[in-house]
Design an enzyme around this catalytic site. Structure first.
Site, PDB file in Angstrom:
ATOM      1  N   HIS A 272       7.837   7.189  -0.356  1.00 13.46           N
ATOM      2  CA  HIS A 272       7.399   6.704  -1.669  1.00 13.46           C
ATOM      3  C   HIS A 272       5.952   6.256  -1.675  1.00 13.46           C
ATOM      4  CE1 HIS A 272       7.762   2.804   0.119  1.00 13.46           C
ATOM      5  NE2 HIS A 272       7.792   2.133  -0.995  1.00 13.46           N
ATOM      6  N   GLY A 273       5.340   6.170  -0.492  1.00 10.82           N
ATOM      7  CA  GLY A 273       3.953   5.723  -0.465  1.00 10.82           C
ATOM      8  C   GLY A 273       3.417   5.748   0.955  1.00 10.82           C
TER       9      GLY A 273
END
Length: 374
Positions: A272-273
């Site tokens: 997600h990041g």
DNA sequence: ATGTAC
């Protein structure tokens, strides 16, 4: 009998041992079948962040309190995007504005704090499309180099927190006693989070004098779904089964929009990041030695970071995170995703305000002492 | 992460 654990990171990618320990602790839970660690894996509160966890039992704590937290991408058209000028026009996303939604449409009727960004790693960012890696896919999304987008990372605020707390007060880290009831509340929070991102995008677009457009990407990364008769929990992991996902970099580095095609071993998920490399405490201590407030507010890529809270600015410094290029490289190498475009920040809004007086006092120093010298 | 936690 413990579940299997797979971590999708190359040997050169830094994964904290504490996060791997947490993967194995989760794998030992009753009913657990498989734990998939993403390349942004890092330690969380009791459970790893950056993981997809599959079990025959529904564990609310594996989703955490920010149910429905995710990242959405909205196209936006502006004439001359000068970061300093636009930063000054951003709305105050710490306080709600009820003129941007109809109360009848709000999941769970929870209108409090709708349209606000929250704290931690959340942000609302104006960015421009940098490198186009897959022109055909980018064109399908209506994107080409130089186009502007709003990227909003936020979740369900107090609603998700309330849902987890209600469970925890009765059952702690144990399974959901009534999975259907939990799932119903969870689904409300997921819808609320998505609406929250849309309301924020509308607020920012309005303040910048642009029209709000529907999102071209919107995937949450804290959730649970029923899949093949099992519960697939995602904590800091986005749906990766044929979805387009914005994998966030940092406040001062690019992000990557990817086409995700992750399989079963990866828990049908992608990162997600960038993933924290340092705890918030370490980032604050080391950042105050290494960085000035000015260089964190005017970044290496020329973007402006709106953040009235100096402590948060250090906690969220680019150096506190892993290198996004390496995380994306690991996703690509393992066949979990392909690059579509990169986005380069122009203005990142974190928070206008300073934290409450009480929490500043507890840090042991007044705000002035955080001022740095070159 | 969080209208935080006594």
């Amino acid at each position: 009998m413990s579940a299997t654990v797979s971590v999708f990171a190359s040997p050169s990618s830094w994964i904290e041992s504490g996060a791997l320990d947490q993967c194995h602790q989760v794998a030992a839970l009753p009913g657990m079948r498989h734990v998939a660690g993403m390349p942004d894996l890092h330690p969380g509160k009791g459970a790893p962040i950056g993981a997809a966890m599959t079990s025959s039992v529904l564990y609310p704590f594996l989703v955490g309190s920010d149910i429905g937290c995710g990242i959405a991408v909205f196209p936006i058209r502006l004439k001359r995007p000068v970061p300093e000028k636009l930063a000054a026009r951003f709305p105050d996303l710490d306080v709600p504005d009820h003129s941007f939604f109809d109360e009848a449409d709000v999941p769970a009727g929870w209108t409090d704090s709708l349209g606000t960004v929250g704290r931690g790693n959340h942000f609302a960012e104006l960015a421009r499309v940098g490198t186009v890696f897959d022109a055909e896919h980018a064109a399908r999304l209506g994107l080409s180099a130089g186009d502007l987008v709003l990227i909003v990372h936020s979740g369900s605020r107090g609603l998700g927190e309330r849902i987890l707390r209600a469970h925890t007060e009765a059952h702690g880290a144990g399974p959901a006693a009534d999975p259907q009831a939990y799932l119903a509340a969870h689904d409300d929070a997921v819808r609320w989070g998505s609406l929250n991102r849309r309301v924020m995008a509308a607020r920012v677009a309005d303040a910048l004098g642009a029209a709000a457009e529907p999102p071209i990407v919107d995937e949450c990364h804290n959730s649970v779904e029923v899949r093949d008769g099992l519960y697939l929990h995602r904590k800091g992991a986005a749906r990766g089964d044929g979805r387009d996902v914005l994998v966030a970099g940092t406040r001062g580095t690019p992000s990557f929009l990817v086409a995700a095609h992750a399989g079963a071993e990866a828990g049908f998920s992608v990162a997600h990041g960038a993933g924290r490399k340092m705890s918030r405490a370490d980032a604050l201590r080391r950042g105050k030695v290494k960085h000035t407030v000015e260089e964190l507010r005017r970044t290496a890529v020329g973007s402006v970071v709106v953040c009235g809270d100096r402590q948060l600015l250090f906690e969220e410094a680019p150096g506190a995170y892993k290198r996004i290029e390496q995380v994306i490289g690991d996703l690509v190498t393992h066949g979990l995703a392909t690059r579509v475009v990169s986005t380069v920040p122009l203005v990142t809004y974190k928070t206008a305000g300073v934290p409450p007086i009480a929490s500043r006092r507890r840090s042991g120093r007044g705000p002035q002492s955080l001022a740095t010298t070159p």
